[in-house]
Design a protein around this motif. Sequence first.
Motif, mmCIF file in Angstrom:
data_model
loop_
_atom_site.group_PDB
_atom_site.id
_atom_site.type_symbol
_atom_site.label_atom_id
_atom_site.label_comp_id
_atom_site.label_asym_id
_atom_site.label_seq_id
_atom_site.Cartn_x
_atom_site.Cartn_y
_atom_site.Cartn_z
ATOM 1 N N LEU A 228 25.034 30.937 4.968
ATOM 2 C CA LEU A 228 24.263 32.157 5.183
ATOM 3 C C LEU A 228 24.525 33.148 4.043
ATOM 4 O O LEU A 228 25.608 33.187 3.453
ATOM 5 C CB LEU A 228 24.654 32.806 6.508
ATOM 6 N N ASP A 229 23.536 33.950 3.756
ATOM 7 C CA ASP A 229 23.708 35.012 2.782
ATOM 8 C C ASP A 229 24.772 35.997 3.272
ATOM 9 O O ASP A 229 24.911 36.203 4.491
ATOM 10 C CB ASP A 229 22.372 35.732 2.590
ATOM 11 N N PRO A 230 25.529 36.624 2.360
ATOM 12 C CA PRO A 230 26.531 37.602 2.801
ATOM 13 C C PRO A 230 25.961 38.746 3.629
ATOM 14 O O PRO A 230 26.706 39.392 4.378
ATOM 15 C CB PRO A 230 27.122 38.114 1.477
ATOM 16 N N ALA A 231 24.656 39.002 3.525
ATOM 17 C CA ALA A 231 24.055 40.021 4.384
ATOM 18 C C ALA A 231 24.165 39.641 5.854
ATOM 19 O O ALA A 231 24.234 40.511 6.731
ATOM 20 C CB ALA A 231 22.581 40.214 4.020
ATOM 21 N N LEU A 244 20.935 31.504 2.972
ATOM 22 C CA LEU A 244 19.976 31.407 4.059
ATOM 23 C C LEU A 244 20.123 32.590 5.006
ATOM 24 O O LEU A 244 21.189 33.188 5.120
ATOM 25 C CB LEU A 244 20.186 30.107 4.830
ATOM 26 N N ALA A 245 19.050 32.909 5.689
ATOM 27 C CA ALA A 245 19.078 33.924 6.735
ATOM 28 C C ALA A 245 19.375 33.267 8.070
ATOM 29 O O ALA A 245 19.092 32.078 8.272
ATOM 30 C CB ALA A 245 17.739 34.654 6.797
ATOM 31 N N SER A 246 19.916 34.041 8.995
ATOM 32 C CA SER A 246 20.248 33.503 10.313
ATOM 33 C C SER A 246 19.020 32.891 10.976
ATOM 34 O O SER A 246 19.084 31.821 11.582
ATOM 35 C CB SER A 246 20.832 34.604 11.197
ATOM 36 N N TRP A 247 17.888 33.562 10.884
ATOM 37 C CA TRP A 247 16.683 33.063 11.555
ATOM 38 C C TRP A 247 16.224 31.743 10.954
ATOM 39 O O TRP A 247 15.710 30.878 11.675
ATOM 40 C CB TRP A 247 15.561 34.102 11.505
#
Length: 296
Positions: A228-231, A244-247
């Motif tokens: 996942l991306d650190p965001a 990647l994004a969570s969704w």
Amino acid sequence: MTLVPTFSTPPGFLGLPLRQDAPGIAVAGIPLDLGTTNRAGARDGPAAIRRASRMLVDGAHPTTRVDFRSRDVADVGDFSLALGDLAGSLALVEQQAAAHGHLVALGGEHGITLPLLRALAKRVGGPLALVHFDAHLDTWPESFGQRFSHGQPFFHAIEEGLVDPRRMIQLGIRSPTDPEVMDWTLAHGVTVISAIEAHEAGPAAVAARIAEVVGPAPAYLSFDIDALDPAFAPGTGTPEAGGLASWQVQAMLRRIGGVDFRGMDVVEVAPAHDVAEITALAAATIAWEYLCRAPG
């Protein structure tokens, strides 16, 4: 439905009572981070993931309609480790994993996947297919002179014949990489989908590619939270931008149909670096998605 407020959910994963017998699916914490190469702290991952999982206990999965409580699943607590001894700890993990059938492991660092694969490959009697989400290949022959850090599990898994590299797919890869390591990985037949390629293709296409590569073979899912991306997952030891994004991950996991998963892990959650539990919740959600897969 839960009978207590969410904040009072019992401390086991998804509020499950801790018990040693798990005839079906066993959830186990593996609080090991002796092989980390940047920020430590993944030893606290299992406790953080269990705590964050309280957000997922109020009902059935919204898409599959599966309630995890309908599965034969138990939280068996944390595996024992050899304090300060990486090799000894990996041996203990393999020994304890062999005592369980279908295992969902909460890490801990990514090095725990190697003994888990050793135990499972023996159980199924041959090499496994592998679905691997990560920012990193983890096929380095060594890291900083060490052969069993969290950067080597899949190098050893391929070399030991624990996985069939032609049925192995890695998703979300984007870290700086030694070209020789990438060439070695591809030469063995591994399918590598970078984070950018996954963004551009979309979850449905990526899920279809996963099913195509894995085929009907017994399979294992290994999810490094830094895929996942650190965001979406700041609480990890080796974060990499552009992930990647969570969704996206949820959409991929929900679309993988027909894969014969025999076990999984979610690793590298380092809660000391987390913000508002978002990394731990993402990890708990990935394991919950796995437990709530549609029947068949």
